[in-house]
Design a protein around this motif. Structure first.
Motif, PDB file in Angstrom:
ATOM      1  N   LYS A   1      -2.383   5.457   7.328  1.00  0.00           N
ATOM      2  CA  LYS A   1      -3.057   4.193   7.615  1.00  0.00           C
ATOM      3  C   LYS A   1      -2.527   3.668   8.941  1.00  0.00           C
ATOM      4  CE  LYS A   1      -2.587   1.395   4.125  1.00  0.00           C
ATOM      5  NZ  LYS A   1      -2.266   0.740   2.833  1.00  0.00           N
TER       6      LYS A   1
ATOM      7  N   PHE B   1     -10.101   7.569   5.780  1.00  0.00           N
ATOM      8  CA  PHE B   1     -10.064   6.113   5.841  1.00  0.00           C
ATOM      9  C   PHE B   1     -11.348   5.594   6.476  1.00  0.00           C
ATOM     10  CE2 PHE B   1      -5.530   6.060   4.986  1.00  0.00           C
ATOM     11  CZ  PHE B   1      -5.079   7.240   5.557  1.00  0.00           C
TER      12      PHE B   1
ATOM     13  N   LEU C   1      -8.469  -1.794   9.224  1.00  0.00           N
ATOM     14  CA  LEU C   1      -8.641  -0.847   8.123  1.00  0.00           C
ATOM     15  C   LEU C   1      -9.354  -1.533   6.966  1.00  0.00           C
ATOM     16  CD1 LEU C   1      -7.977   1.948   6.887  1.00  0.00           C
ATOM     17  CD2 LEU C   1      -5.826   0.955   6.079  1.00  0.00           C
TER      18      LEU C   1
ATOM     19  N   THR D   1      -8.748   3.028   2.059  1.00  0.00           N
ATOM     20  CA  THR D   1      -8.417   4.450   1.975  1.00  0.00           C
ATOM     21  C   THR D   1      -9.365   5.082   0.971  1.00  0.00           C
ATOM     22  OG1 THR D   1      -6.101   3.956   2.397  1.00  0.00           O
ATOM     23  CG2 THR D   1      -6.603   6.106   1.437  1.00  0.00           C
TER      24      THR D   1
END
Lengths: 117, 113
Positions: free
Chosen positions: B100, A33, A45, A48
């Protein structure tokens, strides 16, 4: 545990240019990531990195601005394109899913500190 | 949307004081929980993690955290802090084992010698 190396560790970039950050993991991992940490803030984030296919981007991030590659299970790159001062951040690579006792522990690289002038 | 909330944004303690940093998350399913630490000028390091089993987990440098499922909490504790514990602390949650991480806002801990 997985050891993650990032290059460059720091850079000062000119407005309008692009910079590619490299991330190397010392073992094969299933997940990689990319995160951004803007000054004084938490981590967000970006995407990915999928091996052999297009990255999956989070809301607010697009491929044209942050193209990502992941050619194999140990390496990924993030490019910050057409940089502006608002892109000044720490960019972090993370990886996990190495299996064994590590399970799904997520490890982070040391980060790439970019300053755009 | 899932979120992680850290209640204390800036904590100032004297050496030898006890520490507890709050972390709550909003998700009703299976989670993996982490605490990371970022010392001044350094990179993010894993303090401890919870996947399953004993809800009281011990990490490095004398830190521990307790997972309370009914409260959706994963508070970080240390009985006696040191000046070297001055750092930014981040709580993070891994939803559905995706890898994540959703991070809290972070807590700045300042320990006075």
């Amino acid at each position: 545990s997985a050891v993650i190396s990032q290059k460059p560790s720091r850079d000062i970039c000119q407005r309008g240019t692009s910079l590619t950050i490299q991330c190397q993991v010392d073992s094969q991992v299933t997940m990689m990531f990319w995160y951004r940490q803007q000054p004084g803030q938490s981590l967000t984030l970006i995407a990915t990195a999928n091996q052999g296919s297009e990255a999956t981007y989070e809301s607010g991030f697009v491929i044209d601005k942050f193209p990502i590659s992941r050619p194999n299970l140990t390496f990924s790159t993030l490019t910050v394109s057409n940089m502006s001062p608002e892109d000044s951040s720490i960019y972090l690579c993370s990886a996990g899913g190495a299996g064994g006792n590590s399970g799904n522990t997520i490890y982070f690289g040391e980060g790439s500190w970019l300053t755009v002038v | 949307a899932q979120s992680v909330s850290q209640h204390n944004h800036h904590v100032i303690l004297s050496e030898a004081a006890s520490l507890e940093l709050g972390c709550n998350y909003s998700y009703g399913g299976t989670v993996n929980l982490f605490w990371y630490v970022q010392y001044p000028g350094q990179h993010l390091q894993l303090l401890l993690k919870y996947f399953s089993g004993d809800p009281l987990v011990k990490g490095i440098k004398g830190f521990e955290a307790e997972f309370i499922k009914s409260k959706f909490s994963f508070n970080l504790r240390k009985p006696s802090v040191q000046w070297s514990d001055t750092a930014e602390y981040f709580c993070a949650v891994n939803i559905k084992n995706t890898g994540k991480l959703i991070f809290g806002q972070g807590t700045t801990l300042q320990v006075k010698p």
